[in-house]
Design an enzyme around this catalytic site. Structure first.
Site, PDB file in Angstrom:
ATOM      1  N   ARG A  53       0.802  -1.217   0.000  1.00 30.27           N
ATOM      2  CA  ARG A  53       0.000   0.000   0.000  1.00 30.27           C
ATOM      3  C   ARG A  53       0.840   1.275   0.000  1.00 30.27           C
ATOM      4  NH1 ARG A  53      -2.733  -3.971   1.668  1.00 30.27           N
ATOM      5  NH2 ARG A  53      -0.725  -4.491   2.548  1.00 30.27           N
ATOM      6  N   THR A  54       1.774   1.365   0.932  1.00 32.48           N
ATOM      7  CA  THR A  54       2.493   2.638   1.090  1.00 32.48           C
ATOM      8  C   THR A  54       3.303   2.951  -0.162  1.00 32.48           C
ATOM      9  OG1 THR A  54       2.629   2.082   3.433  1.00 32.48           O
ATOM     10  CG2 THR A  54       3.990   3.911   2.660  1.00 32.48           C
ATOM     11  N   LYS A  82      26.341  -4.931  -0.538  1.00 33.24           N
ATOM     12  CA  LYS A  82      27.818  -4.821  -0.533  1.00 33.24           C
ATOM     13  C   LYS A  82      28.306  -4.145   0.741  1.00 33.24           C
ATOM     14  CE  LYS A  82      27.564  -4.086  -5.514  1.00 33.24           C
ATOM     15  NZ  LYS A  82      27.610  -3.023  -6.538  1.00 33.24           N
ATOM     16  N   HIS A 131       4.632   5.795  11.639  1.00 34.35           N
ATOM     17  CA  HIS A 131       4.199   5.674  10.233  1.00 34.35           C
ATOM     18  C   HIS A 131       3.221   6.829   9.996  1.00 34.35           C
ATOM     19  CE1 HIS A 131       3.169   4.061   6.433  1.00 34.35           C
ATOM     20  NE2 HIS A 131       2.800   2.834   6.748  1.00 34.35           N
TER      21      HIS A 131
HETATM   22  N1   CP Z   1      -0.466  -0.123   5.854  1.00 24.06           N
HETATM   23  C1   CP Z   1       0.742  -0.314   5.296  1.00 24.06           C
HETATM   24  O1   CP Z   1       1.732   0.317   5.663  1.00 24.06           O
HETATM   25  O2   CP Z   1       0.784  -1.286   4.323  1.00 24.06           O
HETATM   26  P1   CP Z   1       2.065  -1.736   3.532  1.00 24.06           P
HETATM   27  O3   CP Z   1       2.991  -2.424   4.520  1.00 24.06           O
HETATM   28  O4   CP Z   1       1.576  -2.677   2.465  1.00 24.06           O
HETATM   29  O5   CP Z   1       2.735  -0.524   2.963  1.00 24.06           O
END
Ligand code: CP
Length: 305
Positions: A53-54, A82, A131
């Site tokens: 998603r992100t 590396k 996040h």
């Molecule tokens: N909600 C979210 O961060 O999903 P992803 O890990 O798929 O980016």
């Protein structure tokens, strides 16, 4: 809103959040005004951990703004294998892009990386830390479905390792929200987060079961148990499968309850819930595009825009 970097929701005021959400709503209604705005700009994607998603919604957002992305790709196909440091990697890619999006398994990595670059850097998840762009789309979804003031929200599941929970909890302190945290003891909110929330004057309570709070909730925010963050697989197995939501467990819920989940889910929400009026988690994921378009516009735009 003008910030050089977006690392944590703690840095955002209520006015900042409302600026982003209002702009996202404008873009959601009509994106023609920004469709070609960044045709000469590149967004650098650095994902040291998996993402669907992100990463894809940032890519979609940048392309819908007329820009393009460069993508470091998987860690295995990069010079990280590396032995190149994060600081060197980020300083190199800064020279190729106008803004950077970083996801990394280590908590604090985004803060550290931001000290090495001048272009805007967005934290797309740092271990069990934060996040903040997920929080923005979470708040957007809450505002659309339940409103952000006089809100009663239950946040359930892995509150220890769930970075979306930490970011959301801090952001909700800017609104009139009662937060109920529901988890087994071993996955309770970190004590420093609880302390910070109290310091911010937040109204919070902790529970080990959903039943007692479910009827009062406007929003139930369910999270995945973050298996990959457990130092010991046995400890994961002790809590795996706890706190699952199915149609039977929702009998005492308000008709207006909104169920959210940052996704991916494993088995926390039964597929039978998907077709109910409660489910907002796919809408939530789709909201990632207008919200990230708004954020990128605010980060990349000229200060006199
Ligand atoms: N909600 C979210 O961060 O999903 P992803 O890990 O798929 O980016």
């Amino acid at each position: 809103m003008r910030h050089d970097h977006l690392i944590t929701s703690k840095q955002l005021s209520r006015a900042d959040i409302e600026t982003v959400l209002d702009h996202a709503a404008e873009i959601d209604a009509d994106r023609s005004a920004v469709a070609d705005k960044y045709s000469d700009r590149l967004l650098g994607l650095l994902f040291f951990e998996p993402s669907t998603r992100t990463k894809l919604s940032f890519e979609t957002a940048m392309k819908r703004l007329g820009g393009d992305v460069i993508d470091m790709g998987s860690v295995d196909s990069s010079s990280v294998t590396k032995g190149e440091s994060l600081a060197d990697t980020i300083r190199v890619i800064e020279g190729y892009a106008d803004a950077l999006v970083l996801r990394h398994p280590k908590q604090g990595a985004a803060t550290m990386a931001s000290e090495f670059v001048d272009v805007p850097l967005v934290n797309a998840g740092d271990g069990a830390g934060h996040h903040p762009t997920q929080t923005m789309l979470d708040l957007y979804t809450i505002r659309e479905n339940a409103g952000l003031d006089d809100l009663t929200i239950g946040i359930m599941g892995d509150l220890k390792y769930g970075r979306t929970v930490h970011s959301l909890a801090y952001a909700l302190t800017k609104f009139d929200a009662q937060q109920h945290f529901i988890s087994p003891d071993s996955l309770a909110l970190p004590r420093e987060v609880v302390y910070d929330l109290h310091q911010e004057g937040a109204s919070i309570r902790e529970h080990d079961g959903l039943e007692e709070v479910l009827p009062s909730l406007d929003v139930l925010y369910v999270t995945r148990i973050q298996r990959e963050r457990f130092p010991d697989e046995n400890e994961y197995q002790k809590v795996a499968g706890e706190y699952q939501i199915g149609p039977d467990s929702l009998s005492s819920a308000s008709d207006d309850l909104t169920i959210m989940h940052p996704l991916p889910r494993v088995d926390e929400i039964a597929p039978e819930v998907d077709d109910t009026e409660y489910a907002a988690y796919f809408e939530q994921a789709h909201n990632g595009v207008p919200v990230r378009m708004a954020l990128l516009d605010l980060l990349l735009g000229d200060s006199d825009d």
